[in-house]
Design a protein around this motif. Structure first.
Motif, PDB file in Angstrom:
ATOM      1  N   THR A 173       0.747  -1.054   0.106  1.00  0.00           N
ATOM      2  CA  THR A 173      -0.058  -0.071  -0.080  1.00  0.00           C
ATOM      3  C   THR A 173       0.733   1.157   0.168  1.00  0.00           C
ATOM      4  OG1 THR A 173      -1.753  -1.110   1.227  1.00  0.00           O
ATOM      5  CG2 THR A 173      -1.868   1.014   1.120  1.00  0.00           C
ATOM      6  N   VAL A 174       0.563   2.295  -0.793  1.00  0.00           N
ATOM      7  CA  VAL A 174       1.240   3.526  -0.712  1.00  0.00           C
ATOM      8  C   VAL A 174       0.152   4.729  -0.280  1.00  0.00           C
ATOM      9  CG1 VAL A 174       2.907   3.405  -2.547  1.00  0.00           C
ATOM     10  CG2 VAL A 174       0.448   3.809  -3.218  1.00  0.00           C
ATOM     11  N   TYR A 175       0.679   5.545   0.562  1.00  0.00           N
ATOM     12  CA  TYR A 175       0.022   6.545   1.271  1.00  0.00           C
ATOM     13  C   TYR A 175       0.400   8.134   1.005  1.00  0.00           C
ATOM     14  CZ  TYR A 175      -1.016   2.428   4.349  1.00  0.00           C
ATOM     15  OH  TYR A 175      -1.362   1.193   4.842  1.00  0.00           O
ATOM     16  N   PHE A 176      -0.362   8.894   0.638  1.00  0.00           N
ATOM     17  CA  PHE A 176      -0.043  10.368   0.302  1.00  0.00           C
ATOM     18  C   PHE A 176      -0.743  11.129   1.190  1.00  0.00           C
ATOM     19  CE2 PHE A 176       0.045   7.681  -3.223  1.00  0.00           C
ATOM     20  CZ  PHE A 176       1.501   7.662  -3.856  1.00  0.00           C
ATOM     21  N   PRO A 177       0.092  12.031   1.996  1.00  0.00           N
ATOM     22  CA  PRO A 177      -0.741  12.704   3.073  1.00  0.00           C
ATOM     23  C   PRO A 177      -1.411  14.101   2.477  1.00  0.00           C
ATOM     24  CG  PRO A 177       1.464  13.353   3.182  1.00  0.00           C
ATOM     25  CD  PRO A 177       1.540  12.180   2.327  1.00  0.00           C
ATOM     26  N   GLU A 178      -2.629  14.098   2.241  1.00  0.00           N
ATOM     27  CA  GLU A 178      -3.499  15.355   1.944  1.00  0.00           C
ATOM     28  C   GLU A 178      -3.566  16.224   3.038  1.00  0.00           C
ATOM     29  OE1 GLU A 178      -7.816  16.338   0.001  1.00  0.00           O
ATOM     30  OE2 GLU A 178      -7.343  14.233   0.202  1.00  0.00           O
ATOM     31  N   ILE A 179      -3.246  17.416   2.964  1.00  0.00           N
ATOM     32  CA  ILE A 179      -3.392  18.507   3.720  1.00  0.00           C
ATOM     33  C   ILE A 179      -4.433  19.782   3.510  1.00  0.00           C
ATOM     34  CG2 ILE A 179      -1.120  17.883   4.548  1.00  0.00           C
ATOM     35  CD1 ILE A 179      -0.125  20.437   2.684  1.00  0.00           C
ATOM     36  N   TRP A 180      -4.883  19.727   2.163  1.00  0.00           N
ATOM     37  CA  TRP A 180      -5.681  20.839   1.831  1.00  0.00           C
ATOM     38  C   TRP A 180      -6.786  20.199   0.546  1.00  0.00           C
ATOM     39  CZ3 TRP A 180      -7.749  24.913   4.256  1.00  0.00           C
ATOM     40  CH2 TRP A 180      -8.677  25.781   3.522  1.00  0.00           C
ATOM     41  N   ALA A 181      -8.001  20.506   0.794  1.00  0.00           N
ATOM     42  CA  ALA A 181      -9.050  20.259  -0.163  1.00  0.00           C
ATOM     43  C   ALA A 181      -9.945  21.438  -0.461  1.00  0.00           C
ATOM     44  CB  ALA A 181      -9.884  18.920   0.240  1.00  0.00           C
ATOM     45  N   TYR A 182     -10.564  21.223  -1.672  1.00  0.00           N
ATOM     46  CA  TYR A 182     -11.402  22.412  -1.865  1.00  0.00           C
ATOM     47  C   TYR A 182     -12.702  22.535  -1.148  1.00  0.00           C
ATOM     48  CZ  TYR A 182     -14.851  25.208  -4.907  1.00  0.00           C
ATOM     49  OH  TYR A 182     -15.501  26.053  -5.378  1.00  0.00           O
ATOM     50  N   SER A 183     -13.179  21.167  -0.481  1.00  0.00           N
ATOM     51  CA  SER A 183     -14.250  21.464   0.466  1.00  0.00           C
ATOM     52  C   SER A 183     -14.141  19.933   1.127  1.00  0.00           C
ATOM     53  CB  SER A 183     -15.419  21.368  -0.320  1.00  0.00           C
ATOM     54  OG  SER A 183     -15.824  20.281  -1.071  1.00  0.00           O
TER      55      SER A 183
END
Length: 288
Positions: free
Chosen positions: A61-71
């Protein structure tokens, strides 16, 4: 398990098609930016652990740290294998886009206090995750590549609902990194066979007497105690009749920890039955 973290990262921006953003110290961008309408893609290169060569891959599994979204309304982010990245990587000079590996429908990071504020979205959506088990399993069959580069795309580029930002180690505000986790098992070594009483397995001529006989298989695995139990599947029959299972353990499967011996008991009663059915005089040949 084997783990690794991104060793390099980059994004490309349609507003600045010849500008490189390799190993930047800002957040990486994916999707259509609100306001400007700029389309961006992001990339991470991760080392592939050499220890997986020749192993059985259970999961990757690969993980990517999301820190901002449009909503906080989830939208899909697609993962691709791509060519390598460097300081030459720009919007006009993107790496080749290869196989699509998966999609994750997520949103995390949007805050009513603005960018940098506490996310109003569920924390469980922070790590955008993809299974790449089949890719890593294929690599493990041969000599694995030293690294893989992954590209992130917003699935919907018609508007800004898919706009997201991701962390990287260079971004001091949120210095997090993408990562890979692989669980695997090494192939057990060929078991060392013996009997009790001892027999000459090279000739098969030793007469073992008229008591109980134990068939033994010393098992080992490169992973040692981490392996758990190994199962030895015995095939034991008298005088060539493979259809007649006379052993005490009718399934003939015996489990044992790595570094120990799995043994199958052939009782004197079992052997007497075999002599009666298949023997010559008071002897019978046992094959295993």
């Amino acid at each position: 398990p084997a783990t690794s973290a991104a060793s390099s990262w980059a994004y490309v921006s349609g507003s600045f098609p010849t500008q490189e953003y390799y190993d930047v110290n800002t957040a990486l961008q994916v999707g259509v930016e609100p306001g400007s309408g700029t389309l961006s893609y992001s990339f991470y290169t991760m080392p592939v652990p050499s220890a997986i060569k020749g192993t059985t891959i259970n999961s990757a599994t690969v993980y990517f740290p999301e820190i901002w979204a449009y909503s906080c309304t989830a939208s899909p982010v697609d993962l691709y294998l791509t060519g390598g990245i460097s300081r030459s990587t720009t919007y006009d000079n993107q790496p080749s886009w290869g196989t699509k590996l998966g999609s994750d429908n997520v949103a995390y990071g949007w805050s009513s206090e603005g960018e940098g504020g506490p996310s109003d979205c569920p924390y469980g959506a922070k790590d955008v995750a993809y299974s790449i088990t089949s890719t890593i399993a294929s690599d493990a069959k041969g000599t694995p590549p030293s690294s893989l580069t992954f590209g992130l795309k917003a699935e919907d580029t018609s508007d800004s609902t898919g706009w997201k930002q991701f962390a990287d180690p260079g971004y001091s505000q949120i210095p997090e990194n993408a990562s890979m986790t692989i669980t695997y098992a090494n192939t057990p070594a060929a078991p060392k066979l013996s009997t009790s009483p001892a027999a000459d397995c090279s000739t098969g001529k030793t007469v073992l007497g008229d008591g109980d006989v134990y068939l033994k298989a010393a098992v080992s695995d490169k992973d040692g105690a981490q392996t758990g139990s190994l199962t030895v599947a015995y095939a034991t029959y008298a005088d060539g009749d493979t259809s007649d299972t006379f052993a005490t353990n009718s399934s003939m499967n015996v489990s044992a920890a790595s570094g120990t011996t799995a043994q199958l008991e052939l009782t004197a009663k079992n052997l007497e039955t075999a002599v009666t059915k298949y023997g010559s005089g008071d002897e019978v040949t046992i094959t295993w």
